[in-house]
Scaffold this motif. Structure first.
Motif, mmCIF file in Angstrom:
data_model
loop_
_atom_site.group_PDB
_atom_site.id
_atom_site.type_symbol
_atom_site.label_atom_id
_atom_site.label_comp_id
_atom_site.label_asym_id
_atom_site.label_seq_id
_atom_site.Cartn_x
_atom_site.Cartn_y
_atom_site.Cartn_z
ATOM 1 N N PRO A 43 0.846 -1.205 0.000
ATOM 2 C CA PRO A 43 0.000 0.000 0.000
ATOM 3 C C PRO A 43 0.879 1.252 0.000
ATOM 4 O O PRO A 43 1.999 1.251 0.500
ATOM 5 C CB PRO A 43 -0.802 -0.145 1.313
ATOM 6 N N GLU A 44 0.363 2.287 -0.567
ATOM 7 C CA GLU A 44 1.176 3.503 -0.754
ATOM 8 C C GLU A 44 1.667 4.051 0.559
ATOM 9 O O GLU A 44 2.795 4.552 0.650
ATOM 10 C CB GLU A 44 0.319 4.527 -1.501
ATOM 11 N N TYR A 45 0.845 3.959 1.625
ATOM 12 C CA TYR A 45 1.258 4.543 2.909
ATOM 13 C C TYR A 45 2.384 3.735 3.555
ATOM 14 O O TYR A 45 3.054 4.192 4.462
ATOM 15 C CB TYR A 45 0.062 4.672 3.862
ATOM 16 N N LEU A 46 2.604 2.461 3.091
ATOM 17 C CA LEU A 46 3.690 1.650 3.650
ATOM 18 C C LEU A 46 4.969 1.675 2.808
ATOM 19 O O LEU A 46 6.035 1.291 3.280
ATOM 20 C CB LEU A 46 3.241 0.182 3.771
ATOM 21 N N GLN A 47 4.845 2.111 1.563
ATOM 22 C CA GLN A 47 6.001 2.008 0.649
ATOM 23 C C GLN A 47 7.217 2.772 1.175
ATOM 24 O O GLN A 47 8.329 2.230 1.250
ATOM 25 C CB GLN A 47 5.610 2.519 -0.735
ATOM 26 N N GLU A 48 7.041 4.025 1.523
ATOM 27 C CA GLU A 48 8.187 4.844 1.958
ATOM 28 C C GLU A 48 8.814 4.286 3.221
ATOM 29 O O GLU A 48 10.041 4.187 3.336
ATOM 30 C CB GLU A 48 7.732 6.284 2.168
ATOM 31 N N HIS A 49 7.949 3.844 4.203
ATOM 32 C CA HIS A 49 8.486 3.306 5.452
ATOM 33 C C HIS A 49 9.200 1.984 5.210
ATOM 34 O O HIS A 49 10.230 1.701 5.821
ATOM 35 C CB HIS A 49 7.334 3.107 6.468
ATOM 36 N N PHE A 50 8.636 1.189 4.279
ATOM 37 C CA PHE A 50 9.277 -0.092 3.979
ATOM 38 C C PHE A 50 10.668 0.106 3.358
ATOM 39 O O PHE A 50 11.638 -0.519 3.774
ATOM 40 C CB PHE A 50 8.398 -0.895 3.014
ATOM 41 N N VAL A 51 10.716 0.984 2.398
ATOM 42 C CA VAL A 51 12.001 1.241 1.730
ATOM 43 C C VAL A 51 13.010 1.776 2.723
ATOM 44 O O VAL A 51 14.183 1.376 2.758
ATOM 45 C CB VAL A 51 11.812 2.203 0.544
ATOM 46 N N GLN A 52 12.600 2.725 3.565
ATOM 47 C CA GLN A 52 13.501 3.319 4.549
ATOM 48 C C GLN A 52 14.027 2.250 5.499
ATOM 49 O O GLN A 52 15.230 2.167 5.777
ATOM 50 C CB GLN A 52 12.758 4.403 5.321
ATOM 51 N N ALA A 53 13.124 1.388 5.994
ATOM 52 C CA ALA A 53 13.538 0.349 6.937
ATOM 53 C C ALA A 53 14.426 -0.681 6.261
ATOM 54 O O ALA A 53 15.427 -1.154 6.835
ATOM 55 C CB ALA A 53 12.294 -0.326 7.531
ATOM 56 N N ALA A 54 14.053 -1.052 5.026
ATOM 57 C CA ALA A 54 14.851 -2.051 4.310
ATOM 58 C C ALA A 54 16.267 -1.540 4.042
ATOM 59 O O ALA A 54 17.249 -2.257 4.233
ATOM 60 C CB ALA A 54 14.154 -2.408 2.992
ATOM 61 N N LEU A 55 16.383 -0.289 3.614
ATOM 62 C CA LEU A 55 17.712 0.287 3.332
ATOM 63 C C LEU A 55 18.531 0.397 4.610
ATOM 64 O O LEU A 55 19.746 0.144 4.613
ATOM 65 C CB LEU A 55 17.567 1.657 2.670
ATOM 66 N N SER A 56 17.932 0.816 5.668
ATOM 67 C CA SER A 56 18.667 0.938 6.940
ATOM 68 C C SER A 56 19.150 -0.433 7.416
ATOM 69 O O SER A 56 20.245 -0.567 7.962
ATOM 70 C CB SER A 56 17.766 1.584 8.009
ATOM 71 N N TYR A 57 18.299 -1.457 7.168
ATOM 72 C CA TYR A 57 18.678 -2.802 7.571
ATOM 73 C C TYR A 57 19.837 -3.318 6.718
ATOM 74 O O TYR A 57 20.813 -3.862 7.238
ATOM 75 C CB TYR A 57 17.451 -3.720 7.453
ATOM 76 N N ILE A 58 19.733 -3.137 5.397
ATOM 77 C CA ILE A 58 20.749 -3.688 4.502
ATOM 78 C C ILE A 58 22.039 -2.866 4.545
ATOM 79 O O ILE A 58 23.141 -3.411 4.716
ATOM 80 C CB ILE A 58 20.211 -3.730 3.061
ATOM 81 N N ALA A 59 21.932 -1.528 4.408
ATOM 82 C CA ALA A 59 23.116 -0.675 4.268
ATOM 83 C C ALA A 59 23.754 -0.360 5.599
ATOM 84 O O ALA A 59 24.972 -0.172 5.672
ATOM 85 C CB ALA A 59 22.742 0.618 3.548
ATOM 86 N N CYS A 60 22.952 -0.294 6.654
ATOM 87 C CA CYS A 60 23.504 0.160 7.932
ATOM 88 C C CYS A 60 23.482 -0.922 8.996
ATOM 89 O O CYS A 60 23.772 -0.643 10.183
ATOM 90 C CB CYS A 60 22.717 1.377 8.442
ATOM 91 N N ASN A 61 23.116 -2.142 8.615
ATOM 92 C CA ASN A 61 23.097 -3.265 9.560
ATOM 93 C C ASN A 61 22.261 -2.936 10.801
ATOM 94 O O ASN A 61 22.603 -3.330 11.920
ATOM 95 C CB ASN A 61 24.516 -3.664 9.981
ATOM 96 N N SER A 62 21.240 -2.159 10.584
ATOM 97 C CA SER A 62 20.359 -1.738 11.678
ATOM 98 C C SER A 62 21.105 -0.965 12.757
ATOM 99 O O SER A 62 20.652 -0.881 13.908
ATOM 100 C CB SER A 62 19.642 -2.967 12.309
ATOM 101 N N GLU A 63 22.240 -0.388 12.387
ATOM 102 C CA GLU A 63 23.028 0.412 13.344
ATOM 103 C C GLU A 63 22.789 1.902 13.156
ATOM 104 O O GLU A 63 23.336 2.727 13.877
ATOM 105 C CB GLU A 63 24.521 0.119 13.174
#
Length: 561
Positions: A43-63
């Motif tokens: 859903p559109e309201y989840l897309q931005e939050h999903f991308v932000q969380a996914a990138l932070s998890y992958i690129a920043c190791n959740s740090e």
């Protein structure tokens, strides 16, 4: 539920069953993240939050939180992970890679120095004289095997350097947000100049098992641990000018012979200076300028040069008709009477008388013949031109119109003379139409028979100057040494003295844009040399003069045939 099972690009397929997709998140070593596929079905309201969380998890190791701004992305680290932006493991791997490149770099240089081509080149270098970098480079270009081996080294080094540049670029990218910067040591490039100096160091700074660094500017070695034991004896420098022509066989640090125009003195080459030419020809008098000027003003007989008066047009102390040009000369006939002397003219004096009420005005033209020969080998004296002296007329206390005509040259305008040619013509002085100016006519132009042209006589003519020593046989002996030198170096010494004589003789030329070639006249008429011999001698002097340091040859005007 979609699970990441590998890294790599997603591709561009259509995904009907999302559970079958093996990867939707892709991570590159430079943290360039690409997401494709999953977010578009949320859903559109989840897309931005999903991308932000996914990138932070992958690129920043959740740090930390992944942020992108102005074409740049980074992790905004959490308080527990202040160094989340700094991939230490990757940076350490890059540093180790750069260290291995430097080690390979040094190994390539060592292999070059230990190569057979390098050793053979060093063995062939001459040791009996000093080799500057230009000489080493010349020998380098003559050795094709050594040149190919160096080109091989250059090619390997170029590839290695490009690899080092790429590694350094990655290090900068990975560490730009690190608090502590990585250790970066780029291998130092070694140009041909480095190897030229290295070869000189092997030649001249390699004593007692120590290898130093040679400085061509100071000709000294910088030895390890500030010792001086690595420097050997430097051979002499061979080259043009003040450098040695060759090194001494018994001591290569000193000159053994010198170039033209230089003499060997205590192992060094110093500019040769011609010995005094007074033995061959004199130039100066003991008279000082003030004393000479006084004697000339008084027409003192102590500085009179006795010459023979010759004229077919007139006689001294006899009246003559001055309507036509009269020619007379004063000559010394040195070859017949004074072969051991040359003569310098300092001044000329004539006593000219006119009949009473004569309207004639004497006009004198003087030609100087320096060493003999025909009248065509004389030069015209430019009286009252370009600061040259003018005639001075002094009225004498006699019943007739008698004047002393004196031309004073002095030390400034003195010159050699053998014969003085004097041409006397007359002009008629008359008042102009306004009565306040004078007009001069030639006698034949003046047709009024009632006017008294009058007569003229010359009571005496005197030449003032001095005679100097001249040894034609000694000069012939110098010339003989050009072809048959007595000893080694005597030919150069003879050429040097002949050059000095030539320049001092030609320096006494009359004023003008170019000097007269008086030296050729001296050779032709006082030494009785043929024209071809004169040309040969002049060519030899010109060639020798071109080799001398700091000398400028000059053009001369031919006077004697």
């Amino acid at each position: 539920q979609v699970t990441e099972t590998r890294t790599g690009p997603l591709g561009c397929s259509n995904y009907d069953n999302l559970d079958s997709v093996s990867s939707v998140l892709v991570q590159s070593p430079e943290n360039k993240i690409q997401l494709q596929g999953l977010q578009v079905i949320l859903p559109e309201y989840l897309q931005e939050h999903f991308v932000q969380a996914a990138l932070s998890y992958i690129a920043c190791n959740s740090e930390g939180e992944f942020i992108c701004k102005d074409n740049d992305c980074w992790c905004q680290c959490g308080p527990k992970f202040p160094e989340c932006n700094c991939p230490y493991m990757d940076i350490q791997a890059m540093e180790e890679n750069l260290l291995r490149i430097s080690e390979t770099w040094n190994a390539y240089n060592s292999e070059f120095e230990e190569s057979d081509e390098f050793k053979l080149f060093m063995k062939r270098l001459p040791m009996n004289y000093f080799l500057n970098t230009s000489a080493v480079m010349h020998l380098w270009t003559m050795d094709s095997n050594f040149q190919r081996r160096y080109e091989q080294l250059e090619s390997s080094m170029k590839q290695l350097f490009l690899k080092a540049q790429r590694t350094v670029h990655k290090l900068f990218s990975l560490s730009k947000r690190c608090h502590k910067q990585p250790l970066i040591r780029m291998p130092r490039q070694r140009s041909s100049n480095y190897w030229l100096n290295r070869i000189q160091s092997f030649l001249y700074c390699n004593e007692n098992g120590l290898l130093g660094s040679f400085s061509e500017e100071t000709h000294t070695c910088t030895c390890p641990n500030d010792q001086v034991a690595c420097q050997g004896s430097l051979p002499c420098t061979v080259g043009d000018g003040p450098a040695c022509l060759s090194c001494a066989p018994d001591n290569r640090t000193r000159c053994g012979s010198c170039n033209a125009g230089y003499m060997l003195s205590q192992g060094l080459c110093k500019p040769e200076v011609a010995d005094s030419t007074e033995h061959y020809i004199g130039f100066e008098t003991d008279l000082q300028d003030l004393e000479m000027r006084y004697l000339l003003q008084k027409t003192d007989r102590r500085i009179e040069v006795h010459a023979i008066f010759i004229s077919n047009d007139m006689r001294l102390n006899s009246w003559f008709d001055p309507s036509w040009r009269k020619r007379m000369l004063l000559t010394l006939k040195s070859n017949k009477y004074k072969s051991s002397l040359v003569h310098m003219i300092l001044g000329l004096s004539l006593q000219i008388c006119l009949t009473k009420n004569s309207t004639l005005e004497p006009v004198l033209a003087v030609y100087i013949n320096p060493f003999g020969g025909s009248h065509s080998e004389s030069w015209f004296m430019p009286v009252n031109e370009n600061n040259f002296p003018d005639w001075e007329r002094t009225k004498l206390d006699l019943p007739l119109q008698c004047y002393n005509w004196t031309l004073t040259l002095g030390n400034k305008w003195k010159t050699f003379f053998e014969t003085v040619h004097i041409y006397l013509r007359s002009r008629i002085k008359s008042n102009g139409p306004n009565g306040n100016e004078s007009i001069y006519y030639e006698p034949l132009e003046f047709i009024d028979p009632s006017r008294n042209l009058g007569y003229m006589k010359i009571n005496n003519i005197q030449v003032f100057g001095y005679s100097m020593h001249f040894d034609p046989e000694a000069i012939r002996d110098l010339i003989l040494q050009l072809d048959y030198p007595y000893t080694q170096g005597s030919q150069d010494s003879a050429l040097l003295q002949l050059l000095e004589i030539r320049d001092r003789v030609n320096k006494l030329s009359p004023p003008g844009q170019r000097r007269l070639d008086l030296f050729s006249c001296l050779l032709r008429h006082r030494l009785k040399l043929s024209t071809s011999e004169v040309v040969r001698i002049q060519s030899a002097l010109q060639a020798f003069n071109a080799k001398l340091p700091n000398t400028v040859d000059y053009d001369t005007t031919k006077l004697c045939s």
